[in-house]
Design a protein around this motif. Structure first.
Motif, PDB file in Angstrom:
ATOM      1  N   ASN A   1       0.829  -1.196   0.000  1.00  0.00           N
ATOM      2  CA  ASN A   1       0.000   0.000   0.000  1.00  0.00           C
ATOM      3  C   ASN A   1       0.867   1.251   0.000  1.00  0.00           C
ATOM      4  O   ASN A   1       1.965   1.267   0.559  1.00  0.00           O
ATOM      5  CB  ASN A   1      -0.958   0.016   1.194  1.00  0.00           C
ATOM      6  CG  ASN A   1      -0.240   0.095   2.513  1.00  0.00           C
ATOM      7  OD1 ASN A   1       0.145   1.170   2.958  1.00  0.00           O
ATOM      8  ND2 ASN A   1      -0.043  -1.050   3.161  1.00  0.00           N
TER       9      ASN A   1
ATOM     10  N   SER B   1       0.183   5.671   0.308  1.00  0.00           N
ATOM     11  CA  SER B   1      -0.819   6.709   0.528  1.00  0.00           C
ATOM     12  C   SER B   1      -0.164   8.066   0.671  1.00  0.00           C
ATOM     13  O   SER B   1       0.964   8.186   1.148  1.00  0.00           O
ATOM     14  CB  SER B   1      -1.660   6.403   1.770  1.00  0.00           C
ATOM     15  OG  SER B   1      -0.872   6.425   2.931  1.00  0.00           O
TER      16      SER B   1
ATOM     17  N   GLN C   1      -6.599  -1.519  -5.760  1.00  0.00           N
ATOM     18  CA  GLN C   1      -7.734  -0.745  -5.263  1.00  0.00           C
ATOM     19  C   GLN C   1      -7.268   0.670  -4.951  1.00  0.00           C
ATOM     20  O   GLN C   1      -6.232   0.860  -4.311  1.00  0.00           O
ATOM     21  CB  GLN C   1      -8.328  -1.402  -4.018  1.00  0.00           C
ATOM     22  CG  GLN C   1      -9.554  -0.699  -3.467  1.00  0.00           C
ATOM     23  CD  GLN C   1     -10.086  -1.373  -2.211  1.00  0.00           C
ATOM     24  OE1 GLN C   1      -9.404  -2.185  -1.594  1.00  0.00           O
ATOM     25  NE2 GLN C   1     -11.314  -1.043  -1.830  1.00  0.00           N
ATOM     26  N   THR C   2      -8.030   1.647  -5.409  1.00  0.00           N
ATOM     27  CA  THR C   2      -7.695   3.052  -5.172  1.00  0.00           C
ATOM     28  C   THR C   2      -8.795   3.698  -4.333  1.00  0.00           C
ATOM     29  O   THR C   2      -9.973   3.614  -4.666  1.00  0.00           O
ATOM     30  CB  THR C   2      -7.537   3.819  -6.494  1.00  0.00           C
ATOM     31  OG1 THR C   2      -6.524   3.193  -7.284  1.00  0.00           O
ATOM     32  CG2 THR C   2      -7.130   5.258  -6.240  1.00  0.00           C
ATOM     33  N   LEU C   3      -8.383   4.350  -3.245  1.00  0.00           N
ATOM     34  CA  LEU C   3      -9.322   5.011  -2.350  1.00  0.00           C
ATOM     35  C   LEU C   3      -8.943   6.484  -2.207  1.00  0.00           C
ATOM     36  O   LEU C   3      -7.813   6.870  -2.502  1.00  0.00           O
ATOM     37  CB  LEU C   3      -9.303   4.355  -0.967  1.00  0.00           C
ATOM     38  CG  LEU C   3      -9.550   2.850  -0.884  1.00  0.00           C
ATOM     39  CD1 LEU C   3      -9.309   2.369   0.545  1.00  0.00           C
ATOM     40  CD2 LEU C   3     -10.956   2.508  -1.331  1.00  0.00           C
ATOM     41  N   GLY C   4      -9.879   7.278  -1.735  1.00  0.00           N
ATOM     42  CA  GLY C   4      -9.567   8.656  -1.369  1.00  0.00           C
ATOM     43  C   GLY C   4     -10.289   9.718  -2.166  1.00  0.00           C
ATOM     44  O   GLY C   4     -10.294  10.887  -1.758  1.00  0.00           O
ATOM     45  N   ASN C   5     -10.921   9.354  -3.294  1.00  0.00           N
ATOM     46  CA  ASN C   5     -11.563  10.371  -4.121  1.00  0.00           C
ATOM     47  C   ASN C   5     -12.670  11.113  -3.380  1.00  0.00           C
ATOM     48  O   ASN C   5     -12.926  12.292  -3.653  1.00  0.00           O
ATOM     49  CB  ASN C   5     -12.144   9.739  -5.389  1.00  0.00           C
ATOM     50  CG  ASN C   5     -11.060   9.283  -6.357  1.00  0.00           C
ATOM     51  OD1 ASN C   5      -9.954   9.821  -6.337  1.00  0.00           O
ATOM     52  ND2 ASN C   5     -11.361   8.294  -7.178  1.00  0.00           N
ATOM     53  N   ASP C   6     -13.339  10.438  -2.467  1.00  0.00           N
ATOM     54  CA  ASP C   6     -14.464  11.057  -1.761  1.00  0.00           C
ATOM     55  C   ASP C   6     -14.118  11.471  -0.334  1.00  0.00           C
ATOM     56  O   ASP C   6     -14.998  11.753   0.468  1.00  0.00           O
ATOM     57  CB  ASP C   6     -15.662  10.094  -1.739  1.00  0.00           C
ATOM     58  CG  ASP C   6     -15.334   8.761  -1.072  1.00  0.00           C
ATOM     59  OD1 ASP C   6     -14.126   8.471  -0.924  1.00  0.00           O
ATOM     60  OD2 ASP C   6     -16.265   8.028  -0.712  1.00  0.00           O
TER      61      ASP C   6
ATOM     62  N   PRO D   1     -11.722   4.209   6.222  1.00  0.00           N
ATOM     63  CA  PRO D   1     -10.384   4.812   6.107  1.00  0.00           C
ATOM     64  C   PRO D   1     -10.348   6.308   6.413  1.00  0.00           C
ATOM     65  O   PRO D   1      -9.385   6.792   7.002  1.00  0.00           O
ATOM     66  CB  PRO D   1     -10.000   4.531   4.647  1.00  0.00           C
ATOM     67  CG  PRO D   1     -10.805   3.335   4.262  1.00  0.00           C
ATOM     68  CD  PRO D   1     -12.104   3.482   4.993  1.00  0.00           C
TER      69      PRO D   1
END
Length: 272
Positions: free
Chosen positions: A56, A58, A95-100, A130
């Motif tokens: 990962n 970030s 997996q990509t997170l964080g846009n919202d 997260p």
């Protein structure tokens, strides 16, 4: 009369200076402080003889706004995520997170030693997953330092006990840390003390996933450097490396899952 006024003014100045020096952190009302958090990590699980690896990365930008400085010196603040990008690679997928996450925030109060003394439940209850983890870490980012030892060569130790989770699913972490002021370094616009730190932690607890109850036991070791600006009373940077070894036991399946991980973390005050 002039001599008396001058003497009174001098006493007032000395008193205000002494009061400021009694406060480790002196963030200012009406100011925004932007912190950039960068992390990389790798985790390996051994499940029934097979090795599973996840990686990962970030990068998160958060802004801490000081909304008020209370009479007792505590600081009311809002921590808001400005932007975030989290990439997780596992099981041949990404997996990509964080846009919202942008705009999510929490209101809280911390004291001059860096301890969080209150969190606004109304702002926190809308958070989960997260984004909530990020804001929890940001609100608790200030390391607890010994002001009497903040000179070159000064050293101290600290033991901390943390509990997370709720109900039957709780994790207990006991951490023993050591600190030593190793020198001075200019970081951006700030003259900082360099504080080397090492810690060892014991982790134990219970997780519940669906109908499965899992017990966790393990250890964690960390080492790094804290950069603190004494003149301004600000945390300027933290660089840290962490390794951990844990075992997850699923009693109902008679299964033991060893988990090892290593991670690097850098937290930096953005400077204009």
């Amino acid at each position: 009369m002039k001599q008396l006024l001058s003497a009174l003014l001098l006493v007032a100045l000395l008193a205000s200076t002494g009061q400021a020096q009694d406060k480790l952190y002196r963030y200012e009302k009406g100011k925004d402080y932007r912190y950039i958090l960068e992390e990389t990590g790798m985790t390996i699980q051994e499940v029934q003889g097979q090795s599973m690896t996840s990686n990962n990365e970030s990068m998160v930008s958060t802004v801490i706004s000081i909304t008020d400085v209370l009479e007792n010196g505590n600081m009311a603040a809002t921590a808001k995520i400005e932007n975030a990008l989290i990439v997780i690679e596992a099981n041949n997928s990404t997996q990509t997170l964080g846009n919202d996450f942008a705009g999510k925030s929490v209101n809280y109060v911390f004291d001059p030693m860096g301890d969080v003394v209150d969190v606004d439940t109304n702002s926190a209850k809308s958070l989960d997953g997260p984004a909530a983890n990020i804001l929890q870490r940001i609100t608790d980012l200030l390391p607890k330092l010994d002001m009497e030892q903040l000179t070159e060569g000064g050293s101290w130790t600290r033991t901390r006990q943390d509990t997370s989770g709720r109900g039957d699913a709780k994790t207990y972490v006991t951490t023993n840390s050591s600190f030593k002021v190793t020198g001075k370094k200019k970081v951006g616009n700030y003259e900082c003390l360099m504080i080397a730190t090492e810690s060892e932690a014991k982790v134990e607890g219970t997780m519940i996933r669906g109908d499965q109850e899992m017990n966790i036991n393990g250890t964690q070791e960390s080492k790094g450097t804290i950069y603190y600006a004494p003149a301004e009373g600000l945390l300027v940077e933290i660089d840290m490396e962490t390794t951990s070894d844990q075992v997850i036991v699923v009693s109902s399946m008679n299964m033991r899952v060893p988990v090892t991980s290593n991670a690097t973390m850098k937290l930096e005050l953005a400077q204009k």
